[in-house]
Write an enzyme that holds these catalytic residues in place. Structure first.
Site, short mmCIF file in Angstrom:
data_model
loop_
_atom_site.label_atom_id
_atom_site.label_comp_id
_atom_site.label_asym_id
_atom_site.label_seq_id
_atom_site.Cartn_x
_atom_site.Cartn_y
_atom_site.Cartn_z
N SER A 10 0.85 -1.19 0.00
CA SER A 10 0.00 0.00 0.00
C SER A 10 0.89 1.24 0.00
CB SER A 10 -0.94 -0.06 1.20
OG SER A 10 -1.87 0.96 1.16
N HIS A 37 -2.57 -0.96 -3.37
CA HIS A 37 -3.67 0.01 -3.24
C HIS A 37 -3.35 1.26 -4.06
CE1 HIS A 37 -4.55 -1.82 0.99
NE2 HIS A 37 -5.01 -2.58 0.00
N ASP A 130 -4.87 -4.24 5.85
CA ASP A 130 -5.27 -5.17 4.80
C ASP A 130 -4.16 -6.21 4.61
OD1 ASP A 130 -6.84 -6.21 2.80
OD2 ASP A 130 -6.12 -4.84 1.26
#
Ligand SMILES: C[S@@+](CC[C@H](N)C(=O)[O-])C[C@H]1O[C@@H](n2cnc3c(N)ncnc32)[C@H](O)[C@@H]1O
Lengths: 196, 275
Positions: A10, A37, A130
């Site tokens: 991310s 992401h 996540d």
């Protein structure tokens, strides 16, 4: 022994991914499937950046595409990426999971079902949680997990959450992840084909 | 654990069979990974011991089936989703449609209707609305009911306004709805020529003589076989030179009927049926 590598990253991930992938040779024997992401409207610039910096073919995963080794697949922005049992891709517009779409957990869980335990999962830098659930699941199915040492991560929450979620196999500084992955895969491949 | 996965796959197959036999909804040819995710999501949420236990509940409790149906039909949608698609539609498809005295448009898998109202706005602005009949269908009755009402959460409207502008909107978007404190009611005149109805792409048949069919972000949930069925259905429902629009990540090129269609705007998945 291993059939695929899945990676989640991310915040700070683009740099980290470039680092890891550029350490791998053109003839890497497994497919590499990545959720990074991104902003929902960012089209394909990540594919271009990574493609330019690493020896492997980098592409966005297409719906129903058959997964092949030696290719790096990226989840398209704004879709979840899932792997089917017949090793093809599916996409979904299901709402965000852990505030993210694509979500690392969604990829990891479906990868685990598709490849059983024969999987290497890697968690890199990121500012959320996540991937932690997916790491836990991959571990309990006998897969192998590498996590970026939070001390070397631009954002440490994601690697930290992964380490808390399961007893991971290896925690490494960013610059060692690529070389280690290569070694790990080569070792397991040569074990499978002792006379090659 | 690996053994559990095998068992779970058997249970999943049985569950989908049970849904089909008992309720007539056919999910057997959906892409498995996503269906499995949705089922396991429900399993964890309601703390079932396993999918078999869930199947038992499902067979005896129609309310539970309806919950599951909502889980399985992923209704996520927005107005003017993918603005560049609507822009291409205005530029490449609308000018051709203007030659027809009367138009029929089918939105298959319209969910809660945002896409249909978007189309109605485009048609109004292009002076086509009055001679168009829109058929908007979905398998999910709950979604259709919301679509008929045309009431959307106000917090989404900011994004929709941006989308509308990027999509080549010609007016002020706020003219198309009335804002109440937490929701927006779409203008009644947008609904006049829309007919909402129940239709399942897995089990139902052809809709006649369409000039334009939109089926966006539905085929990604189907396996190849079911995708072929749906595209065959669209091909047979279109009049010659009619247009077919799929979602940004969907393509007709893997389907059996691919050769019956030409690209109009390839990146936007706008196709035209050959003569
Ligand atoms: C992600 S939404 C897409 C909505 C809209 N077309 C868009 O692109 O924003 C998918 C919709 O397809 C519907 N659907 C799924 N399977 C279907 C089927 N077999 N027949 C008709 N509709 C179906 C679902 O109920 C859901 O409303």
């Amino acid at each position: 022994m291993f059939e695929a590598v899945v990676i989640g990253s991310s915040a700070g991930g683009i740099k980290a991914l470039t680092y890891v992938l550029s350490a791998l040779p053109h003839e890497f024997p497994l497919p590499i499937i990545i959720v990074q992401h991104l902003h929902p409207n960012s089209d394909s610039y990540l594919t271009k950046i990574l493609g330019a910096k690493c020896g492997l073919l980098v592409k966005q995963a297409d719906e129903k595409e058959t997964i092949e080794r030696g290719i790096v697949y990226l989840a398209p922005p704004n879709y979840h990426l899932l792997i089917e049992e017949d090793h093809t891709f599916s996409l979904s517009l299901e709402g965000p999971v852990n505030f993210a779409r694509p979500s690392v957990d969604v990829l990891f869980e479906s990868a685990l079902f598709a490849y059983r335990g024969k999987l290497i999962g890697i968690i890199l830098t990121g500012a959320n949680h996540d991937g932690a659930q997916g790491v836990k699941q991959i571990k309990s199915a006998g897969g192998y997990i590498i996590v970026q040492d939070p001390a070397t991560a631009e954002a440490e929450a994601m690697p930290r959450a992964a380490i808390v979620a399961a007893s991971v196999d290896k925690i490494l500084p960013l610059d060692q992840i690529g070389p280690y992955l290569l070694q790990l895969v080569n070792r397991s491949q040569s074990r499978r084909h002792p006379f090659e | 654990m690996i053994e559990d996965i095998e068992t779970q796959n058997i249970e999943l197959q049985l569950l989908l069979q049970a849904i089909y036999l008992k309720y007539g909804y056919d999910f057997r040819n959906y892409a498995k990974a996503s269906v499995k995710r949705r089922i396991l999501h429900r399993l964890n949420k309601d703390s079932f011991a396993n999918i078999s236990a869930m199947q038992h509940k499902l067979l005896y409790d129609v309310n539970f089936f309806e919950t599951l149906l909502l889980d399985l039909s992923i209704n996520v949608t927005e107005m003017f989703r993918d603005p560049s698609f609507y822009l291409a539609l205005r530029q490449k498809v609308i000018p051709v449609l203007k030659h027809f005295p009367f138009l029929k448009i089918w939105h298959a898998g319209c969910s809660t209707g945002e896409e249909v109202y978007s189309m109605a706005i485009v048609l109004k602005e292009e002076d086509l609305y009055e001679r168009t009949q829109i058929y908007a269908t979905d398998m999910n009755e709950v979604a259709l009911k919301q679509a008929r009402e045309g009431i959307f959460p106000i917090n989404r409207l900011k994004q929709y306004t941006i989308n509308y502008q990027k999509a080549g909107g010609k007016e002020s978007f706020s003219d198309y709805y009335a804002a109440h404190y937490d929701h927006a009611v779409m203008d009644k005149s947008l609904k006049e020529n829309i007919l909402f109805s129940d239709h399942n792409l897995a089990t139902d048949g052809v809709f006649g003589e369409m000039n334009l069919i939109l089926c966006r972000n539905v085929l990604i949930y189907f396996n190849r076989e079911l995708q072929n069925r749906a595209i065959r259905l669209f091909s047979e429902s279109l009049c010659p030179t009619g247009f077919l629009c799929l979602g940004t990540k969907e393509s007709i090129r893997l389907s059996e009927d691919s050769e019956h269609f030409e690209d109009v705007v390839k990146e936007e998945r706008i196709y035209q049926k050959k003569h």
